[in-house]
Design a protein around this motif. Sequence first.
Motif, PDB file in Angstrom:
ATOM      1  N   LYS A 399      23.556  49.517  14.523  1.00 51.24           N
ATOM      2  CA  LYS A 399      22.119  49.632  14.790  1.00 51.24           C
ATOM      3  C   LYS A 399      21.434  50.408  13.661  1.00 51.24           C
ATOM      4  CE  LYS A 399      20.889  50.523  18.996  1.00 51.24           C
ATOM      5  NZ  LYS A 399      20.580  51.200  20.282  1.00 51.24           N
ATOM      6  N   ALA A 400      22.064  51.509  13.203  1.00 46.41           N
ATOM      7  CA  ALA A 400      21.487  52.302  12.115  1.00 46.41           C
ATOM      8  C   ALA A 400      21.439  51.495  10.821  1.00 46.41           C
ATOM      9  CB  ALA A 400      22.296  53.583  11.907  1.00 46.41           C
ATOM     10  N   ARG A 401      22.489  50.715  10.571  1.00 46.69           N
ATOM     11  CA  ARG A 401      22.521  49.892   9.358  1.00 46.69           C
ATOM     12  C   ARG A 401      21.422  48.831   9.412  1.00 46.69           C
ATOM     13  NH1 ARG A 401      27.369  48.944   9.570  1.00 46.69           N
ATOM     14  NH2 ARG A 401      28.183  50.237   7.879  1.00 46.69           N
ATOM     15  N   ALA A 402      21.267  48.181  10.560  1.00 46.89           N
ATOM     16  CA  ALA A 402      20.248  47.147  10.696  1.00 46.89           C
ATOM     17  C   ALA A 402      18.851  47.732  10.516  1.00 46.89           C
ATOM     18  CB  ALA A 402      20.370  46.478  12.069  1.00 46.89           C
ATOM     19  N   ARG A 403      18.635  48.913  11.081  1.00 50.31           N
ATOM     20  CA  ARG A 403      17.324  49.557  10.945  1.00 50.31           C
ATOM     21  C   ARG A 403      17.025  49.874   9.481  1.00 50.31           C
ATOM     22  NH1 ARG A 403      18.198  53.300  14.346  1.00 50.31           N
ATOM     23  NH2 ARG A 403      17.377  52.182  16.151  1.00 50.31           N
ATOM     24  N   GLN A 404      18.050  50.328   8.741  1.00 47.97           N
ATOM     25  CA  GLN A 404      17.844  50.651   7.329  1.00 47.97           C
ATOM     26  C   GLN A 404      17.568  49.390   6.507  1.00 47.97           C
ATOM     27  OE1 GLN A 404      21.123  52.205   4.838  1.00 47.97           O
ATOM     28  NE2 GLN A 404      19.891  54.067   4.660  1.00 47.97           N
ATOM     29  N   ALA A 485      13.857  49.926  -4.180  1.00 43.82           N
ATOM     30  CA  ALA A 485      14.133  49.485  -2.811  1.00 43.82           C
ATOM     31  C   ALA A 485      15.325  48.536  -2.769  1.00 43.82           C
ATOM     32  CB  ALA A 485      12.895  48.810  -2.219  1.00 43.82           C
ATOM     33  N   LEU A 486      15.400  47.634  -3.740  1.00 45.91           N
ATOM     34  CA  LEU A 486      16.534  46.710  -3.798  1.00 45.91           C
ATOM     35  C   LEU A 486      17.846  47.439  -4.031  1.00 45.91           C
ATOM     36  CD1 LEU A 486      14.882  43.860  -5.910  1.00 45.91           C
ATOM     37  CD2 LEU A 486      15.633  43.678  -3.531  1.00 45.91           C
ATOM     38  N   THR A 487      17.810  48.433  -4.891  1.00 44.95           N
ATOM     39  CA  THR A 487      19.017  49.211  -5.164  1.00 44.95           C
ATOM     40  C   THR A 487      19.472  49.963  -3.915  1.00 44.95           C
ATOM     41  OG1 THR A 487      18.331  49.477  -7.467  1.00 44.95           O
ATOM     42  CG2 THR A 487      20.007  50.989  -6.641  1.00 44.95           C
ATOM     43  N   ALA A 488      18.511  50.551  -3.189  1.00 45.98           N
ATOM     44  CA  ALA A 488      18.855  51.262  -1.955  1.00 45.98           C
ATOM     45  C   ALA A 488      19.396  50.313  -0.893  1.00 45.98           C
ATOM     46  CB  ALA A 488      17.633  52.000  -1.428  1.00 45.98           C
ATOM     47  N   LEU A 489      18.945  49.062  -0.936  1.00 42.04           N
ATOM     48  CA  LEU A 489      19.376  48.067   0.044  1.00 42.04           C
ATOM     49  C   LEU A 489      20.843  47.687  -0.129  1.00 42.04           C
ATOM     50  CD1 LEU A 489      18.245  46.276   2.347  1.00 42.04           C
ATOM     51  CD2 LEU A 489      17.636  44.585   0.613  1.00 42.04           C
ATOM     52  N   ALA A 490      21.395  47.944  -1.313  1.00 44.39           N
ATOM     53  CA  ALA A 490      22.768  47.529  -1.610  1.00 44.39           C
ATOM     54  C   ALA A 490      23.770  48.134  -0.631  1.00 44.39           C
ATOM     55  CB  ALA A 490      23.132  47.908  -3.042  1.00 44.39           C
ATOM     56  N   GLN A 491      23.598  49.411  -0.280  1.00 43.67           N
ATOM     57  CA  GLN A 491      24.594  50.078   0.564  1.00 43.67           C
ATOM     58  C   GLN A 491      24.708  49.421   1.949  1.00 43.67           C
ATOM     59  OE1 GLN A 491      24.375  52.227   3.440  1.00 43.67           O
ATOM     60  NE2 GLN A 491      26.612  52.449   3.362  1.00 43.67           N
ATOM     61  N   PRO A 492      23.618  49.246   2.709  1.00 45.99           N
ATOM     62  CA  PRO A 492      23.772  48.619   4.017  1.00 45.99           C
ATOM     63  C   PRO A 492      24.107  47.134   3.952  1.00 45.99           C
ATOM     64  CG  PRO A 492      21.457  49.072   3.575  1.00 45.99           C
ATOM     65  CD  PRO A 492      22.244  49.746   2.492  1.00 45.99           C
ATOM     66  N   ARG A 494      25.915  45.459   1.514  1.00 45.47           N
ATOM     67  CA  ARG A 494      27.239  45.145   0.991  1.00 45.47           C
ATOM     68  C   ARG A 494      28.375  45.805   1.775  1.00 45.47           C
ATOM     69  NH1 ARG A 494      27.679  43.035  -4.094  1.00 45.47           N
ATOM     70  NH2 ARG A 494      29.582  44.214  -4.489  1.00 45.47           N
ATOM     71  N   SER A 495      28.067  46.777   2.629  1.00 49.69           N
ATOM     72  CA  SER A 495      29.132  47.433   3.378  1.00 49.69           C
ATOM     73  C   SER A 495      29.563  46.584   4.564  1.00 49.69           C
ATOM     74  CB  SER A 495      28.657  48.807   3.864  1.00 49.69           C
ATOM     75  OG  SER A 495      27.526  48.667   4.694  1.00 49.69           O
ATOM     76  N   SER A 496      30.780  46.788   5.020  1.00 53.33           N
ATOM     77  CA  SER A 496      31.305  46.048   6.157  1.00 53.33           C
ATOM     78  C   SER A 496      30.530  46.416   7.415  1.00 53.33           C
ATOM     79  CB  SER A 496      32.786  46.366   6.358  1.00 53.33           C
ATOM     80  OG  SER A 496      33.235  45.893   7.616  1.00 53.33           O
ATOM     81  N   PRO A 497      30.223  45.440   8.281  1.00 59.49           N
ATOM     82  CA  PRO A 497      29.477  45.755   9.495  1.00 59.49           C
ATOM     83  C   PRO A 497      30.248  46.656  10.452  1.00 59.49           C
ATOM     84  CG  PRO A 497      30.291  43.497   9.569  1.00 59.49           C
ATOM     85  CD  PRO A 497      30.545  44.008   8.176  1.00 59.49           C
ATOM     86  N   ARG A 498      31.568  46.711  10.303  1.00 58.94           N
ATOM     87  CA  ARG A 498      32.370  47.542  11.205  1.00 58.94           C
ATOM     88  C   ARG A 498      32.724  48.896  10.616  1.00 58.94           C
ATOM     89  NH1 ARG A 498      33.868  42.285  11.914  1.00 58.94           N
ATOM     90  NH2 ARG A 498      33.877  41.527  14.060  1.00 58.94           N
ATOM     91  N   ALA A 499      32.333  49.108   9.351  1.00 57.26           N
ATOM     92  CA  ALA A 499      32.642  50.387   8.717  1.00 57.26           C
ATOM     93  C   ALA A 499      31.696  51.466   9.226  1.00 57.26           C
ATOM     94  CB  ALA A 499      32.506  50.264   7.194  1.00 57.26           C
ATOM     95  N   PRO A 500      32.134  52.734   9.225  1.00 63.71           N
ATOM     96  CA  PRO A 500      31.229  53.827   9.624  1.00 63.71           C
ATOM     97  C   PRO A 500      29.999  53.832   8.747  1.00 63.71           C
ATOM     98  CG  PRO A 500      33.476  54.613   9.488  1.00 63.71           C
ATOM     99  CD  PRO A 500      33.482  53.220   8.903  1.00 63.71           C
ATOM    100  N   PHE A 501      28.853  54.080   9.363  1.00 59.86           N
ATOM    101  CA  PHE A 501      27.591  54.032   8.623  1.00 59.86           C
ATOM    102  C   PHE A 501      27.402  55.315   7.848  1.00 59.86           C
ATOM    103  CE2 PHE A 501      22.999  54.854   8.389  1.00 59.86           C
ATOM    104  CZ  PHE A 501      22.618  53.736   7.683  1.00 59.86           C
ATOM    105  N   ALA A 502      27.036  55.164   6.585  1.00 53.18           N
ATOM    106  CA  ALA A 502      26.763  56.327   5.730  1.00 53.18           C
ATOM    107  C   ALA A 502      25.309  56.308   5.346  1.00 53.18           C
ATOM    108  CB  ALA A 502      27.646  56.305   4.479  1.00 53.18           C
ATOM    109  N   ALA A 503      24.547  57.196   5.870  1.00 55.52           N
ATOM    110  CA  ALA A 503      23.110  57.240   5.558  1.00 55.52           C
ATOM    111  C   ALA A 503      22.934  57.640   4.103  1.00 55.52           C
ATOM    112  CB  ALA A 503      22.407  58.247   6.461  1.00 55.52           C
ATOM    113  N   SER A 504      21.889  57.087   3.491  1.00 58.47           N
ATOM    114  CA  SER A 504      21.637  57.408   2.100  1.00 58.47           C
ATOM    115  C   SER A 504      20.272  58.018   1.939  1.00 58.47           C
ATOM    116  CB  SER A 504      21.734  56.143   1.244  1.00 58.47           C
ATOM    117  OG  SER A 504      20.806  55.182   1.678  1.00 58.47           O
TER     118      SER A 504
END
Length: 504
Positions: A399-404, A485-492, A494-504
Amino acid sequence: MLKRVFVAPDAGRLRLRSAVRAVLGVGLAVALCGLAGHSLVAAITGGLAALLALFTVTDSTVRGQAVSTALLPVIGFPVLALAAVLHDQPVARDVAFIAIVGAGVYARRWGPRGHALGVFAFMTFFATQFLHTVPRQLPELYAAVLLSLLASSAVRFGLWCYERRIAPAVVPAPPGGSGLARATTRQAIQAMAGAAFALLAGQLLSEQRWYWAVGATWWVFVNTASRGETLVRSFRRLLGTVIGIAVGAVVAIPLHGAALPSAVLVAVCVFGIFYTAAVSYTWMMLSVTVMAGLLYGLLGVLDPGLLALRVAETGVGALGAVLAVLFVLPITTHATTDAWIERALRCVHACTAEATARLAGEETADPAPRVAELELLLGRVRLSLAPLLHPLNPLRHRKARARQVMTYLDDCAAQVRGLAEVAADPAASHDARLTAACQRVETVVGALFAPGAEPGVTSAAPAAAPHHHPGAERALAHLHGLESALTALAQPVRSSPRAPFAAS
């Protein structure tokens, strides 16, 4: 939910216009059927045809809408005849119904027209079960449908064709593929499996009203593209039906089928269907359920037991859809969302390139159509992300990844809109730095989807030169904001949907 429906933005009052026009179109259709001496069953069939023509035909141009409307009886009449002929042959009828479900969903690959024709075919077969149509009624029903389509078309294309003053919207086509990799193929198989379960379970509940279960499964699959979307839509359909049954018990049963008040309330329900459809599926289903109760009242068969059965049949149909999307060729929310996000980002780059070319002096370059396309694509991304953002979703990391993701995409859209506004200024002049900035945006977009690549801001925007035009400076600022904005978008992204979310 109330706030979303009644406070939601209605740009150009399009939802309000559509709802009022639907009441006029359906009302005129039913009135003409009455004046022509048609029976109540024929008038209901005609009114449903008019409602479907106004609701499901969504081609991007008025001409396309007219063609799709003209094709509705070409598809609907053979289905109506088939359903009437098979009325007393339950096995053949059930097989035909399941086949129409699959064909109707499969037809979506041909865009809005395929979708409209598929819905009309299904609802024509469904209506014959609802009204117990037999072959001797076919001539009257054909006449009622044609009269109703002419009436609704006269309102839509003659009396109040507000679309002629609106730039046509380019509806994003679903992601492609072939064979079982194509979403429409997988969904057609899912819908047939879900409908088969609903049909069998629905007949165990009632040999007379089983078709409500199949209808629930069908409408859950309409306008969904992933497992998550279907699960959320199933929940909302059941919730809307339960609330609608409660309202119907208070409103429809006391009327005892009285014609005038029932007709007025049906008009209110038609308005509610069109006004709420774009913002709340729950409220739309509430309106549909109350309208169905009122029609049953007019037919003289409404009672509390029937309303309770409607809830049970809807629950069975929703369960059939849930089981189908979970176990039959599942289409994951993550895969669907990724496809729409990639299309949105490709459109971001196309918008940037058009705006930069316009600033460089190319008069034929115009970012405006691309910006409009981006808005539609972002709407589709929001729809695909809705299951992850749903309050009942227990997966807080996703949910946090989708919101970001949605936050950064909205930021990208804001920068693109600002860039397009600068490009529209005829005084804005060419600046060599714009080309370099646009190339950096292209690099970041490409890296987002290139295996192993690491997107990053390659360089800061060059310092402003004292004699450069202010338009170029604003464009550079938007390009640099877009790059960030595009660069910041890379983390959510490209990361696995099941991996722990790391806020940036």
